[in-house]
Design a protein around this motif. Structure first.
Motif, PDB file in Angstrom:
ATOM      1  N   GLU A  60      25.950  18.312 -25.703  1.00 18.76           N
ATOM      2  CA  GLU A  60      26.227  19.749 -25.657  1.00 18.76           C
ATOM      3  C   GLU A  60      27.315  20.159 -26.637  1.00 18.76           C
ATOM      4  N   ILE A  61      28.414  19.396 -26.679  1.00 21.50           N
ATOM      5  CA  ILE A  61      29.534  19.764 -27.548  1.00 21.50           C
ATOM      6  C   ILE A  61      29.137  19.648 -29.019  1.00 21.50           C
ATOM      7  N   LEU A  62      28.331  18.637 -29.367  1.00 26.66           N
ATOM      8  CA  LEU A  62      27.883  18.465 -30.756  1.00 26.66           C
ATOM      9  C   LEU A  62      26.975  19.618 -31.178  1.00 26.66           C
ATOM     10  N   VAL A  63      26.036  19.982 -30.320  1.00 31.38           N
ATOM     11  CA  VAL A  63      25.097  21.065 -30.628  1.00 31.38           C
ATOM     12  C   VAL A  63      25.842  22.389 -30.792  1.00 31.38           C
ATOM     13  N   LYS A  64      26.792  22.657 -29.895  1.00 31.55           N
ATOM     14  CA  LYS A  64      27.564  23.902 -29.972  1.00 31.55           C
ATOM     15  C   LYS A  64      28.442  23.938 -31.221  1.00 31.55           C
ATOM     16  N   ALA A  65      29.052  22.784 -31.548  1.00 26.92           N
ATOM     17  CA  ALA A  65      29.910  22.733 -32.731  1.00 26.92           C
ATOM     18  C   ALA A  65      29.108  23.015 -33.998  1.00 26.92           C
ATOM     19  N   ALA A  66      27.928  22.413 -34.088  1.00 24.49           N
ATOM     20  CA  ALA A  66      27.075  22.643 -35.261  1.00 24.49           C
ATOM     21  C   ALA A  66      26.610  24.102 -35.322  1.00 24.49           C
ATOM     22  N   LYS A  67      26.254  24.644 -34.155  1.00 22.94           N
ATOM     23  CA  LYS A  67      25.780  26.030 -34.090  1.00 22.94           C
ATOM     24  C   LYS A  67      26.858  27.005 -34.553  1.00 22.94           C
ATOM     25  N   SER A  68      28.135  26.683 -34.258  1.00 25.86           N
ATOM     26  CA  SER A  68      29.228  27.556 -34.685  1.00 25.86           C
ATOM     27  C   SER A  68      29.363  27.595 -36.200  1.00 25.86           C
TER      28      SER A  68
ATOM     29  N   ILE B  61      31.535  12.028 -36.562  1.00 25.04           N
ATOM     30  CA  ILE B  61      32.590  11.577 -35.653  1.00 25.04           C
ATOM     31  C   ILE B  61      32.319  12.106 -34.244  1.00 25.04           C
ATOM     32  N   LEU B  62      31.938  13.384 -34.172  1.00 25.84           N
ATOM     33  CA  LEU B  62      31.649  13.993 -32.878  1.00 25.84           C
ATOM     34  C   LEU B  62      30.411  13.356 -32.242  1.00 25.84           C
ATOM     35  N   ALA B  63      29.419  13.033 -33.064  1.00 30.51           N
ATOM     36  CA  ALA B  63      28.207  12.370 -32.557  1.00 30.51           C
ATOM     37  C   ALA B  63      28.545  10.999 -31.977  1.00 30.51           C
ATOM     38  N   THR B  64      29.498  10.309 -32.611  1.00 33.88           N
ATOM     39  CA  THR B  64      29.931   9.002 -32.112  1.00 33.88           C
ATOM     40  C   THR B  64      30.496   9.125 -30.699  1.00 33.88           C
ATOM     41  N   ARG B  65      31.246  10.215 -30.449  1.00 40.34           N
ATOM     42  CA  ARG B  65      31.855  10.415 -29.131  1.00 40.34           C
ATOM     43  C   ARG B  65      30.803  10.702 -28.052  1.00 40.34           C
ATOM     44  N   CYS B  66      29.602  11.109 -28.474  1.00 34.19           N
ATOM     45  CA  CYS B  66      28.536  11.417 -27.514  1.00 34.19           C
ATOM     46  C   CYS B  66      27.800  10.157 -27.050  1.00 34.19           C
TER      47      CYS B  66
END
Length: 919
Positions: A661-669, A703-708
């Motif tokens: 969720e956080i990765l998708v939202k970050a990219a969408k922003s 980096i964010l994807a790694t955290r997922c």
């Protein structure tokens, strides 16, 4: 003398089986007292001293031995381990009970009985004719064992009467059971509680601090307001779990929010796999890694993860109202889709407490003996201890053990165990991080070293080609093998390495040195120029490396137009094949993730860090990685073909959709779309996520994807049906390439050796339950090694900034919270949390938007991935709690500060290789 024991056992079919066992009683079991005429003085191993040193006990001034009961050994083990406590009789009855109830305490007792300086003697009272007792009709097993302990204590006192008429030896029975103590005294046995005896040792007042603080069940509410609800008894918990009323799982406290935790439910209930707990009363005295029973709350009480950063500021017992005020911060309006199953702890199934490292927070009350201990691990609550050494322990790293958590106490009770050393001292801090992450780091014992080959060693015709490298030297079941299995992995810290195997193997006989014959286990492929595999074979071999190169040296050869020797030409050929293999993997959906890794440059004299840089990865890193991956996959297929139920494999589970969720939202922003349906879709999305005006954006997304990601784990093929490795997009995978530093690879070598007929099997190798238990330990050791490495990086980062002074650097926002932002400084691979609310200061106006995600502070809006500038320095204003602190330089918001935590949670597969490139 022969006795028989009869008991009934329930069968799997529901029937009852009567079992009769023969029980032999003997007359020749010694008492353990040195020089005892009645026993002939013949005792093997460490024995009790003839004239034990006077412990200056005001209760028992004459020489004496101690005989503790089971609960004293279980709960007061820290006291018994003190050098001042010697000449202790450990009954077989007691030892068996301890073994059944706590494996770690049992091991510590065995270590003491093997330590000749401690004079701990194990007396096999259950096989001694005069001390064996049968269970009476109507007597439960606990009462029978208590009686057996008293019988043994009385026998000892009678037996030792004639040893020294002038200075009578006594055996003192130590028990915290009031009824058992009263019965012992009625029977003429000298008996005291552990606290009574320890307080009588006037020459060792510091021992009082090590007493466990215990309260009887039902009597823990001595005074004050009840804070927590009562834990249900185990019998009710088991009934509730069986009926589905309660769920059983592992309690995992949050690092960022001390009022929030999750419970990872055991079993196959996918709808309620992870349950959120919020608020002190719902956490209900559970501690990180406890096995708990939880009750799901009604759906209208479900909550979303809080997205707020809260640190425990150490409220006292009267400040519960303030806690409730902080809990209200957690509950804000959220989208209904974000709500998660929510529950409360109703009972503890198993405590998984361990000794905790940290610092003492001395009480402000003068002459107070009650103080709060702050653990280094943020997931562990503060612990209340009593100590007379507060002034001495202030500013020191210490170890504390938890004793219990009464319902009327804001914090658990505990006791002081050990003073490790001064805060900031490098040796002390290294010891702390090794202990805190449970890294076995003691020197290898003589028993282990005795199984190493005698030097000088050379390859002979006898051992020739049919012997593997590490598995040749480490044979199943011996002390060297057991220690390697216990350690599980080599641990790499910034300045030192904690080896899994002795140095003779890790740095010499099993290290592939240039121009030296070495035993090897080879995976050999026949390939076309397009990297198509025609044939794969495995063989034990002897190799002679033509060169030993670093990654940088190998890269220089490949890039140099002036070098065209055989080694360089071979490197170029391998690199060409590796690029094809990598391209093919990525086309199948393998992920290329990112995590900031740093390298320290140390001063040659002081060994302090003088420079800090992110690690540079070259083509040669990728080249070695590709062939290691190919070898691991090839071996995994082979051992699974031969041992479908007993192959040791490694899998990487696909993350649940909520993780992304956080990765998708970050990219969408940033007006980008990230697809997460499959690993291939994610890989393609990341490849296309570029911005010409923001070149670092793709790295931040990776980096964010790694955290997922989920943690990759070892498992036994016969105990699981999901083999897939998500990150590598491979249907099967294992670890074969690093047996020097990973025990999993040794097991894989043994399986492969049996598969090709080069070695023999053994029972444990084909026992899937034992392999599953081994995998559990290996997964734990691997995880702890990662955490220890990050802690070492964090400590050396502090040392670096201590000498550096104030530094200003560019940073990017990685996460946005309700009251803070988390920033990453790429140059140093350093993360920090910027709090926008400070204690005793006016609170700024904060508006949090989870959908974008963004945080508005007064008139300034922060978005995820925004670039900011921060000032970094080491704050030494509090010597006990030195932290890296940051302040925002751009954009400017007055009065904002940050504590930085560089423990990045990257789960990267495969691990970066730390050894030299071999050819």
């Amino acid at each position: 003398m022969l006795k028989s024991k009869t008991f009934l056992k329930k069968t799997r079919a529901g029937g009852v089986m009567k079992i009769v066992r023969e029980h032999y009683l003997r007359d020749d079991i010694g008492c353990g007292a040195s020089g005892c005429a009645a026993c002939g003085g013949a005792h093997e191993g460490p024995v009790l001293e003839l004239q034990p040193l006077d412990r200056a006990s005001s209760l028992c001034p004459q020489p004496h031995y101690l005989l503790p009961d089971t609960n004293v050994l279980l709960h007061q083990i820290d006291v018994l381990e003190d050098p001042a406590i010697r000449n202790v009789i450990v009954l077989q009855t007691v030892l068996q009970e301890v073994r059944n109830r706590s494996a770690p305490v049992y091991k510590r007792i065995r270590d003491m009985t093997n330590n000749q300086e401690k004079h701990f003697y194990t007396f096999t009272n259950e096989h001694h004719r005069e001390t064996y007792v049968e269970q009476l009709q109507g007597e439960n097993s606990n009462d029978r064992n208590d009686r057996a302990i008293r019988v043994a204590a009385k026998w000892y006192n009678e037996h030792l009467k004639d040893m020294s008429a002038e200075n009578q030896l006594q055996v003192i029975f130590i028990t915290n059971d009031r009824k058992n103590k009263e019965k012992a005294i009625e029977e003429g046995i000298p008996a005291f509680t552990c606290e009574e005896y320890i307080k009588s040792l006037t020459a060792n007042p510091e021992l009082i601090d090590r007493l466990a603080c215990l309260s009887e069940e039902g009597n823990e509410i001595e005074s004050g307001k009840t804070i927590f609800s009562e834990h249900l008894p185990l019998s009710k918990l088991q009934q509730g779990i069986k009926s589905g009323t309660y769920l059983q799982g592992t309690f995992r406290a949050s690092r960022e929010n001390y009022l929030e935790a999750t419970v990872w439910v055991h079993g196959d209930d996918e709808d309620n796999k992870e349950i959120i707990l919020q608020g002190l009363k719902n956490l209900n005295r559970a501690i990180h890694e406890d096995i708990v029973a939880v009750e799901l709350l009604p759906k209208h009480q479900w909550v979303a993860p809080s997205s707020v950063v809260l640190q425990d500021e150490g409220q006292n017992e009267d400040d519960i109202e303030k806690e409730e005020e902080r809990e209200r911060i957690l509950k804000t309006a959220v989208n209904e889709k974000m709500l998660k199953p929510t529950g409360r702890v109703v009972g503890i199934i198993k405590r998984n407490w361990r000794p905790y490292c940290g610092m003492l927070s001395k009480s402000d009350i003068k002459e107070s003996r009650r103080h709060l201990f702050t653990p280094a691990d943020k997931r562990i609550p503060r612990i209340r201890i009593e100590t007379r050494q507060a002034s001495t322990l202030e500013g020191r790293r210490i170890i504390v053990a938890v004793d219990g958590w009464p319902r009327n106490s804001r914090y658990p009770n505990g006791h002081f165990v050990k003073n490790l050393g001064e805060v900031g001292d490098k040796e002390t801090e290294t010891e702390v991080l090794l202990l805190e992450h449970d890294v076995p780091h003691q020197a290898f014992s003589q028993a282990v070293l005795s199984f190493l080959p005698k030097m000088p060693w050379s390859i002979t015709e006898k051992v020739g080609v049919h012997i593997a490298d590490v598995s040749h030297f480490i044979r199943p079941g011996n002390a060297l093998d057991q220690e390697s299995a216990r350690r599980g992995t080599t641990v790499y810290l910034c300045e030192k390495r904690i080896d899994m195997v002795p140095e003779l193997l890790s740095s010499n006989l099993c290290s592939l040195r240039s121009n030296v014959d070495r035993l090897a286990f080879s995976c050999i492929w026949e390939m076309t120029h397009n990297a198509e595999i025609l044939k794969t074979r495995f063989t034990k071999s002897v190799i002679n490396s033509k060169a030993s190169l670093t990654y940088a040296e190998a890269q220089m050869r490949i890039d140099s137009a002036a070098m065209n020797d055989n080694i360089t030409t071979s490197l170029r050929g391998l690199n060409k094949l590796a690029k094809i293999l990598k391209k093919r993997r990525i086309e199948k959906g393998a992920l290329t993730l990112s995590s900031p890794e740093v390298r320290f440059h140390m001063d040659s004299e002081t060994h302090d860090p003088i420079d800090l840089q992110t690690k540079e990865l070259r083509e040669t890193n990728s080249m070695v990685e590709e062939f290691m991956l190919l070898a691991n996959i090839s071996v995994a297929k082979k051992i699974h073909e031969e041992f479908s139920e007993h192959a040791l494999l490694r899998k990487h589970p696909a993350p649940p959709p909520s993780n992304y969720e956080i990765l998708v939202k970050a990219a969408k922003s940033k007006n980008l779309e990230i697809k997460t349906d499959t690993a291939k879709a994610l890989a393609d999305s990341l490849d296309q996520a570029d911005s010409p005006i923001f070149p670092y954006l793709n790295t931040l997304l990776r980096i964010l994807a790694t955290r997922c990601m989920m943690q990759a784990v070892y498992f036994c093929s016969g105990m699981d049906n999901d083999f897939h490795h998500y990150g590598l997009a491979s249907p099967i995978y294992t670890h074969f390439t690093s047996p020097i530093r990973r025990y999993a690879d040794i097991i894989v070598h043994r399986l492969l050796a049996v598969a090709i007929g080069a070695d023999c099997t053994y029972p444990e190798l084909t026992d899937k339950h034992k392999l599953a238990d081994l995998c559990k330990n290996l997964n734990f050791r691997h995880k702890m090694a990662q955490y220890a490495q990050r802690a070492s990086v964090a400590f050396h980062t502090q040392l670096f900034f201590k000498s550096k002074g104030i530094v200003s650097e560019e940073a990017y926002i990685l996460f946005v919270r309700k009251n803070a932002i988390v920033v990453l400084i790429p140059k140093y691979g350093l993360e920090g949390t910027v709090f926008f609310e400070e204690k005793d200061k006016p609170k700024p106006r904060l508006i949090y938007d989870d959908e974008i995600p963004s945080l508005k502070i007064e008139d300034t809006v922060f978005h995820i991935f925004d670039k900011v500038k921060v000032k970094i320095m080491l704050d030494s204003s509090n010597l006990q709690h030195q932290k890296i602190r940051m302040s925002l330089v751009e954009p400017q918001i007055p009065g904002i500060s940050v504590s930085a935590d560089s423990s990045n949670m990257d789960i990267n597969e495969p691990e970066r290789k730390k050894k030299k490139l071999q050819k």
